[in-house]
Design a protein around this motif. Structure first.
Motif, mmCIF file in Angstrom:
data_model
loop_
_atom_site.group_PDB
_atom_site.id
_atom_site.type_symbol
_atom_site.label_atom_id
_atom_site.label_comp_id
_atom_site.label_asym_id
_atom_site.label_seq_id
_atom_site.Cartn_x
_atom_site.Cartn_y
_atom_site.Cartn_z
ATOM 1 N N ASP A 1 -0.256 -19.589 -25.603
ATOM 2 C CA ASP A 1 -0.876 -18.337 -25.173
ATOM 3 C C ASP A 1 -1.086 -17.392 -26.362
ATOM 4 N N TRP A 2 -0.144 -17.393 -27.301
ATOM 5 C CA TRP A 2 -0.348 -16.621 -28.539
ATOM 6 C C TRP A 2 -1.602 -17.124 -29.255
ATOM 7 N N MET A 3 -1.753 -18.443 -29.318
ATOM 8 C CA MET A 3 -2.950 -19.016 -29.944
ATOM 9 C C MET A 3 -4.214 -18.514 -29.265
ATOM 10 N N ALA A 4 -4.207 -18.539 -27.938
ATOM 11 C CA ALA A 4 -5.398 -18.119 -27.196
ATOM 12 C C ALA A 4 -5.733 -16.659 -27.479
ATOM 13 N N LEU A 5 -4.720 -15.804 -27.480
ATOM 14 C CA LEU A 5 -4.957 -14.393 -27.762
ATOM 15 C C LEU A 5 -5.493 -14.184 -29.181
ATOM 16 N N GLN A 6 -5.087 -15.029 -30.113
ATOM 17 C CA GLN A 6 -5.570 -14.934 -31.491
ATOM 18 C C GLN A 6 -6.941 -15.595 -31.670
#
Length: 771
Positions: free
Chosen positions: A147-152
């Motif tokens: 999810d961190w990846m997606a937000l970035q």
């Protein structure tokens, strides 16, 4: 219209108001998320005001072409309209207290915010990140990372977990037994290097539990990546094979590789075997591996990583031969997946530049059909290859930042290069750049560097870093503070402005004590001398000490900025403490900055101690050695005051994955060994990679780095008192023995909870060492 997976904001879009947790369901949560129609084919997101029907009132809508684009739009809105901040848990966590409740979200001033990607790909991971950072993760931690990846905005992540279970199934078809694989696979914390053919068996073997659990974890990882619209990059066959394959296929063209960093070329771990890509068996194994992944995961990607020539130099530099090798590597992929695209780390062109001249580079890069290879310009923020290779001779490439080596903890970066490099590459003549990437060896450090880099995937113009940092600080600490802004301006021009081109493996003397004989430095006024600025007090008046080093020269730690200025930044940080002390992100940065300042001071103290030894000044040596040891103890207390600088977290996460006592012991040994000796050592021959993955963690300083330094200084003092040469081999033997004992001490349990008031400790240390 549908919401993202409910974790996207933080633990399933949970908002914390009045210390009560409120979870907004998929049907009533605002903002609204929706897929973007074909009106815009390019990857992008759109943020608009929303005035549709509903009980809550006017809100906003975020549209995107994929789940990643929608998440990126959400992140952009949170940052630039709500002053919220997204960080890794270990660097302070996600700060969303500034996000208003539904019905009160900030409106968009213009008709809409439209952000298009200037290049299609945002790549993430290094092939060794899986060992330095991810090795002990379970699904809960992986879910947060995805999810961190997606937000970035990351849409092209490496997905290497669990591949050993796939290889077991593939090699079984070629009559390779489990016993053969026990000598082939590395241990959990060393899998990355076993995969690359650097070592075998070290830290192993892998249990059936490990193989099964990691394969299941990989399927969960891939499922979540796909739901968000990411394109996973799967592994492919690079030619690394078990030694048993030589006996089963005696006619195969298999080469034994040279020793890779073992002591005395120990065959138990070193000198692995590489199947030549020109051998027909290479195609068979490579095809089988791709197809086995398709059978396990489905047809989920066309992009595969292969680095068969990374630190494995071909036997000849003939372009025709190199071209045939490259063609064979791609043929193995394409037989398994006819649409395969080869993604290759471009590190070899930098690390082995003497071999990879233009003819050799062209031969490799042009050995596959155009568009079927993507090169990662791995170290572009420091040493770009695109601008010296005619855009990789027409091959598509991704501008990448490497930044971190070994998962070391040090404040470091090149923000100006990051803010301009991708734009310069993209707008250059005949550019073949197709993405921006982050290829760090270890994550969860220097969050400012990673936020800016990921944002550059959406920027079509250069960023004014000074202006951007003011916004960053306000978001990160949830309020505006003038001392913090002034501190960050200093950090920008010092710590985060490294332009010396040195790969920043942390070499601070506390965590990488020089393996060096101080007796080799003697004063000799008849010969040319090297001069060093040595301080008599904590950054006060300085005197110039002259001495000649006849051997390897005085040890030097990497320093690229004015320490005096960074001390001032720390003072400003601490002045803001009464206003910001409740912020977890502030506390993390404050502890990290204090650690940075004290570690550089310790480097100076070490040099002063060595100088005192050379001058045979026993009294000064005693005082300076005591000060060095005291710095280590004080820093351990400081690091213990924040949850994110604890050795216990690393060790407990390793033990948590174990299913039985044997696995628990093995995993903890792997975890302890990687961050200390790393690789094999014997008697007085320490590992060539010792301290490569050094960490500033509480527990590690007190129980590992401190005893080692104490042994070293005691030997120096004994040498002067007895008027004998420093016994470097005696010291090595003692600290290597100590290291082995510590690695094999599972009875020691280290805390996973912080203790102490970080702000008070930091203020005390500042006044103690810099009165």
């Amino acid at each position: 219209m549908v919401c993202l997976t409910v974790w996207i904001l933080y633990y399933q879009l949970r908002l914390y108001k009045n210390q009560q947790q409120r979870v907004y369901c998929r049907d009533c949560f605002r903002p609204i998320f929706t897929a973007l129609s074909s009106e815009l084919s390019q990857s992008c997101f759109v943020i608009e005001n929303y005035d549709g029907p509903g009980r809550i009132g006017p809100e906003i809508v975020i549209k995107g072409t994929t789940g990643v684009e929608i998440a990126s739009g959400l992140h952009w809105y949170l940052k630039y309209k709500c002053n919220a901040h997204v960080s890794w848990d270990k660097t302070g966590g996600i700060q969303i207290a500034s996000v208003p409740q539904p019905g009160h979200l900030p409106r968009i001033d213009s008709k809409r915010i439209l952000i298009r990607r200037p290049v299609p790909w945002n790549y993430y991971q290094n092939v060794v990140t899986s060992s330095y950072s991810y090795v002990w993760w379970g699904w809960e931690r992986w879910e947060r990372e995805i999810d961190w990846m997606a937000l970035q905005g990351i849409n092209l992540p490496l997905a290497f977990t669990g591949q050993e279970a796939i290889w077991q199934k593939v090699f079984k078809r070629f009559n390779i037994t489990k016993e053969d694989l026990d000598d082939y696979f590395g241990g959990p914390a060393f899998l990355a290097w076993a995969r690359m053919g650097n070592l075998h068996a070290w830290g192993g073997p892998l249990s059936k539990n490990w193989l099964n659990d990691q394969l299941l974890l990989q399927k969960q990882i891939l499922s979540q990546m796909l739901k968000l619209g990411m394109t996973p990059v799967l592994p492919s066959f690079s030619g690394n094979v078990p030694s048993a394959l030589r006996k089963i296929y005696p006619g195969a063209n298999i080469t034994r590789l040279d020793n890779w960093n073992t002591v005395d070329g120990d065959s138990r771990w070193c000198c692995t075997y590489l199947l030549n890509p020109s051998d027909p068996l290479f195609i068979d194994i490579g095809e089988a591996f791709i197809k086995q992944q398709v059978e396990e995961y489905g047809e989920i990607t066309n992009i595969y990583n292969c680095d068969t020539f990374n630190e494995n130099t071909p036997p000849t530099s003939e372009p025709e031969y190199i071209s045939s090798l490259g063609a064979a590597v791609y043929k193995a992929m394409s037989k398994g997946n006819k649409n395969a695209v080869w993604l290759m780390q471009g590190w070899l062109f930098s690390s082995d530049s003497k071999f990879w001249k233009p003819p050799q580079m062209k031969a490799l890069l042009h050995s596959v059909p155009f568009g079927k290879m993507i090169v990662l310009d791995l170290y572009a923020e420091v040493k770009p290859i695109w601008n010296t290779s005619a855009q990789f001779y027409g091959t598509p490439y991704i501008w990448c930042m490497l930044h971190n080596f070994g998962g070391n903890i040090e404040m470091y970066g090149a923000l100006d290069s990051i803010s301009s490099g991708p734009v310069d590459a993209r707008v250059s003549k005949n550019s073949t750049m197709v993405g921006v990437g982050m290829c760090m060896e270890g994550i969860e450090q220097n969050p400012v560097v990673y936020e800016l880099t990921s944002e550059m995937a959406f920027r079509d113009e250069k960023v004014d870093v000074q202006k951007w940092l003011k916004s960053y600080a306000r978001r990160r600490y949830m309020k505006e503070n003038h001392q913090i802004e002034a501190a960050w301006e200093i950090l920008y021009h010092t710590v985060y402005s490294c332009t010396d081109g040195i790969a920043d493996h942390n070499t601070d003397f506390i965590v990488k004590l020089p393996d060096w004989d101080p007796s080799s430095s003697v004063q000799d006024e008849s010969k040319p001398t090297d001069s060093y600025m040595i301080s008599t007090g904590p950054y006060e008046t300085k005197r110039r000490v002259l001495f000649q080093d006849k051997s390897s020269g005085l040890p030097k730690a990497h320093l690229w900025y004015s320490t005096k200025e960074v001390i001032q930044a720390l003072k400003l940080f601490l002045e803001a403490g009464d206003d910001l002390s409740r912020s977890l992100t502030y506390r993390y940065d404050m502890v990290d900055l204090t650690r940075q300042v004290l570690s550089k001071l310790a480097n100076q103290v070490y040099i002063e101690a060595v100088t005192a030894f050379v001058k045979k000044d026993i009294e000064s040596l005693g005082q300076l050695s005591d000060k060095f040891l005291e710095l280590i103890k004080d820093m351990d207390v400081l690091l213990a005051s924040d949850d994110n600088f604890l050795l216990g977290t690393w060790l407990e996460s390793a033990k948590k994955l174990a299913r039985n006592g044997d696995e628990r012991k093995q995993y903890e040994w792997n975890a302890r060994t990687q961050v200390t000796m790393w690789y094999d050592s014997k008697d007085v021959n320490q590992s060539k990679l010792h301290d490569y993955a050094n960490k500033f963690w509480s527990g590690l300083l007190e129980d590992y780095y401190l005893p080692r330094a104490r042994l070293y200084f005691n030997e120096m003092l004994k040498s002067l008192r007895e008027k004998k040469k420093f016994k470097v081999e005696k010291w090595r033997r003692e600290w290597i023995m100590m290291s082995h004992k510590w690695q094999q001490s599972p009875s020691e349990v280290y805390s996973v909870k912080a203790k102490g008031d970080a702000l008070a400790i930091s203020r005390h240390l500042l006044s103690k060492y810099f009165p």
